[in-house]
Design a protein around this motif. Structure first.
Motif, PDB file in Angstrom:
ATOM      1  N   TYR A  14       1.191  -0.783   0.199  1.00  0.00           N
ATOM      2  CA  TYR A  14       0.390   0.122  -0.096  1.00  0.00           C
ATOM      3  C   TYR A  14       0.795   0.947   0.299  1.00  0.00           C
ATOM      4  CZ  TYR A  14      -3.318  -3.835   1.545  1.00  0.00           C
ATOM      5  OH  TYR A  14      -4.404  -4.557   1.758  1.00  0.00           O
ATOM      6  N   GLY A  42      -0.807  -9.396   7.767  1.00  0.00           N
ATOM      7  CA  GLY A  42      -0.718  -9.158   5.830  1.00  0.00           C
ATOM      8  C   GLY A  42      -1.513 -10.397   5.357  1.00  0.00           C
ATOM      9  N   THR A  44      -5.232 -10.335   6.310  1.00  0.00           N
ATOM     10  CA  THR A  44      -6.206 -10.323   4.971  1.00  0.00           C
ATOM     11  C   THR A  44      -5.934 -10.006   3.962  1.00  0.00           C
ATOM     12  OG1 THR A  44      -7.351  -9.398   7.328  1.00  0.00           O
ATOM     13  CG2 THR A  44      -8.899  -8.039   5.565  1.00  0.00           C
ATOM     14  N   GLU A 156     -11.164 -14.353  10.705  1.00  0.00           N
ATOM     15  CA  GLU A 156     -12.138 -14.337  11.422  1.00  0.00           C
ATOM     16  C   GLU A 156     -13.233 -14.730  11.902  1.00  0.00           C
ATOM     17  OE1 GLU A 156     -10.270 -10.938  13.370  1.00  0.00           O
ATOM     18  OE2 GLU A 156      -8.852 -10.633  12.521  1.00  0.00           O
ATOM     19  N   HIS A 188      -7.701 -15.447  15.653  1.00  0.00           N
ATOM     20  CA  HIS A 188      -6.490 -14.917  16.464  1.00  0.00           C
ATOM     21  C   HIS A 188      -6.684 -15.607  17.562  1.00  0.00           C
ATOM     22  CE1 HIS A 188      -6.027 -10.221  15.133  1.00  0.00           C
ATOM     23  NE2 HIS A 188      -5.866 -11.199  14.419  1.00  0.00           N
TER      24      HIS A 188
HETATM   25  N1  LIG Z   1      -5.793  -0.333   2.545  1.00  0.00           N
HETATM   26  C1  LIG Z   1      -4.871  -0.114   3.170  1.00  0.00           C
HETATM   27  N2  LIG Z   1      -4.145   1.207   2.901  1.00  0.00           N
HETATM   28  C2  LIG Z   1      -2.706   1.267   3.624  1.00  0.00           C
HETATM   29  N3  LIG Z   1      -2.362   0.347   4.051  1.00  0.00           N
HETATM   30  C3  LIG Z   1      -3.440  -0.799   4.701  1.00  0.00           C
HETATM   31  C4  LIG Z   1      -4.524  -1.088   3.959  1.00  0.00           C
HETATM   32  N4  LIG Z   1      -4.737  -2.551   4.373  1.00  0.00           N
HETATM   33  C5  LIG Z   1      -4.036  -2.905   4.707  1.00  0.00           C
HETATM   34  N5  LIG Z   1      -2.891  -2.680   5.739  1.00  0.00           N
HETATM   35  C6  LIG Z   1      -1.728  -2.082   6.330  1.00  0.00           C
HETATM   36  O1  LIG Z   1      -1.223  -3.342   5.522  1.00  0.00           O
HETATM   37  C7  LIG Z   1      -0.735  -4.508   6.654  1.00  0.00           C
HETATM   38  C8  LIG Z   1      -1.351  -5.730   6.295  1.00  0.00           C
HETATM   39  O2  LIG Z   1      -2.623  -5.778   6.528  1.00  0.00           O
HETATM   40  P1  LIG Z   1      -3.580  -7.035   7.021  1.00  0.00           P
HETATM   41  O3  LIG Z   1      -4.950  -6.329   7.129  1.00  0.00           O
HETATM   42  O4  LIG Z   1      -3.822  -7.438   5.534  1.00  0.00           O
HETATM   43  O5  LIG Z   1      -3.109  -7.310   7.952  1.00  0.00           O
HETATM   44  P2  LIG Z   1      -3.717  -9.093   8.662  1.00  0.00           P
HETATM   45  O6  LIG Z   1      -3.274  -9.568   9.354  1.00  0.00           O
HETATM   46  O7  LIG Z   1      -4.961  -9.070   8.095  1.00  0.00           O
HETATM   47  O8  LIG Z   1      -4.508  -8.007  10.035  1.00  0.00           O
HETATM   48  P3  LIG Z   1      -5.401  -8.194  11.237  1.00  0.00           P
HETATM   49  O9  LIG Z   1      -4.893  -8.894  11.982  1.00  0.00           O
HETATM   50  O10 LIG Z   1      -5.281  -6.950  12.206  1.00  0.00           O
HETATM   51  O11 LIG Z   1      -6.240  -8.500  10.738  1.00  0.00           O
HETATM   52  C9  LIG Z   1      -0.682  -3.394   7.613  1.00  0.00           C
HETATM   53  O12 LIG Z   1       0.275  -2.901   8.003  1.00  0.00           O
HETATM   54  C10 LIG Z   1      -1.701  -2.815   6.727  1.00  0.00           C
HETATM   55  O13 LIG Z   1      -1.982  -1.004   8.161  1.00  0.00           O
END
Ligand SMILES: Nc1ncnc2c1ncn2[C@@H]1O[C@H](COP(=O)(O)OP(=O)(O)OP(=O)(O)O)[C@@H](O)[C@H]1O
Length: 281
Positions: A14, A42, A44, A156, A188
């Motif tokens: 991003y 990462g 999601t 989740e 989680h």
């Molecule tokens: N739309 C976006 N714009 C900017 N950064 C993003 C966006 N979506 C996710 N990120 C960043 O990318 C990284 C991975 O995010 P992601 O949501 O894939 O993680 P996750 O493992 O699903 O987290 P969680 O367990 O909190 O849901 C994080 O640092 C997040 O802040």
């Protein structure tokens, strides 16, 4: 039989923020696979790329042998998706929403079955925005399953559910596996992964840091007695250790309340690998 999901050297960012950093993983058909990782790992982003909502910036993703972006139309009827914080029109009533989505599918599951299994009757006439978090999750799961998908992505799935709803959801996911459906979930709750998953992938900072069955990840050469040692103990060694600890405690005037011998939990492995705890809701 192709893998249900094949992620190869996936990179996603991003802006200047790298979210997925060369991730490779495989999900075999007919399994429940859990993707674990701390907040922001990462997960999601990876799931959304597998679902065709994001195009890989580098690397490749194949789902049921198809390209989720190029073959989106062919793939969508074959997969079910339960997004994090699902989302629905805020005024729509739960059962109306389910009925509407079921009409979009060629061969939907009977609504009575889903309403009954996920206890949706109680929220049938409630507007979506007024449903509790757990009720919204149950509706989200019903929406993901109504089209009889071959593969479901559930992000989740039990966040915000009470223990009874969580158990029901686990049963439902196990039944799906029995009927040949592949389930990919993020969670989680490490107990959820331990209870459900055939295969676990742990990711951190966009990279895969461990893969295996819950047993493979928690087995290993160490046993835990509040101290971690480098091999399993024979009963005689265990008895000798207990004796030595007792003697040492007596000699030092220390009372021991309990001594635990056993395997590491998946949580221990997770903490060891990532250096931090998983955040509960
Ligand atoms: N739309 C976006 N714009 C900017 N950064 C993003 C966006 N979506 C996710 N990120 C960043 O990318 C990284 C991975 O995010 P992601 O949501 O894939 O993680 P996750 O493992 O699903 O987290 P969680 O367990 O909190 O849901 C994080 O640092 C997040 O802040």
């Amino acid at each position: 039989m192709p893998a249900a999901v094949e992620v190869r050297d996936l990179r996603m960012s991003y802006g200047s923020k790298t979210a997925v950093d060369g991730l490779s993983l495989t999900v075999e058909q007919g399994t429940i696979t859990a993707v674990l990782g701390p907040n922001g790992a990462g997960k999601t982003t990876t799931l959304e790329t597998c679902e065709g909502y994001r195009r890989p910036h580098a690397g490749s993703v194949r789902v049921l042998g198809l390209d989720p972006v190029r073959d989106h139309k062919a793939l969508m009827p074959r997969i079910g998706v339960m997004l994090q914080g699902q989302g629905a029109w805020s005024g729509v009533k739960a059962l109306e929403m389910l009925r509407h989505v079921s009409r979009l599918h060629a061969n939907p599951l009977p609504l009575d079955y889903l309403v009954d299994r996920l206890a949706l009757e109680e929220c049938g006439r409630t507007p979506y925005r007024r449903l509790s978090g757990g009720q919204q999750q149950r509706l989200g799961l019903a929406l993901a399953l109504v089209g009889r998908p071959e593969l479901v992505f559930v992000d989740e799935p039990t966040a915000g559910m009470d223990p009874a709803a969580r158990r029901t959801t686990w049963e439902l996911l196990r039944e799906l596996r029995t009927s040949g459906v592949t389930v990919v979930l993020t969670t989680h709750y490490l107990e959820e992964a331990e209870q459900l998953a055939d295969q676990v992938h742990i990711i951190d900072r966009g990279r895969l840091i461990a893969s295996g069955t819950p047993d493979e990840l928690t087995r290993g050469s160490s046993a835990t007695v509040r101290l971690v040692i480098d091999r399993d103990l024979t009963p005689a060694q265990e008895a000798a250790l207990r004796g030595a600890v007792d003697t040492w405690a007596t000699d030092n005037g220390i009372g021991i309340q309990s001594v635990t011998f056993g395997q590491r939990s998946l949580e221990d492995v997770f903490l060891e690998l990532t250096g931090r705890g998983i955040q509960h809701d």
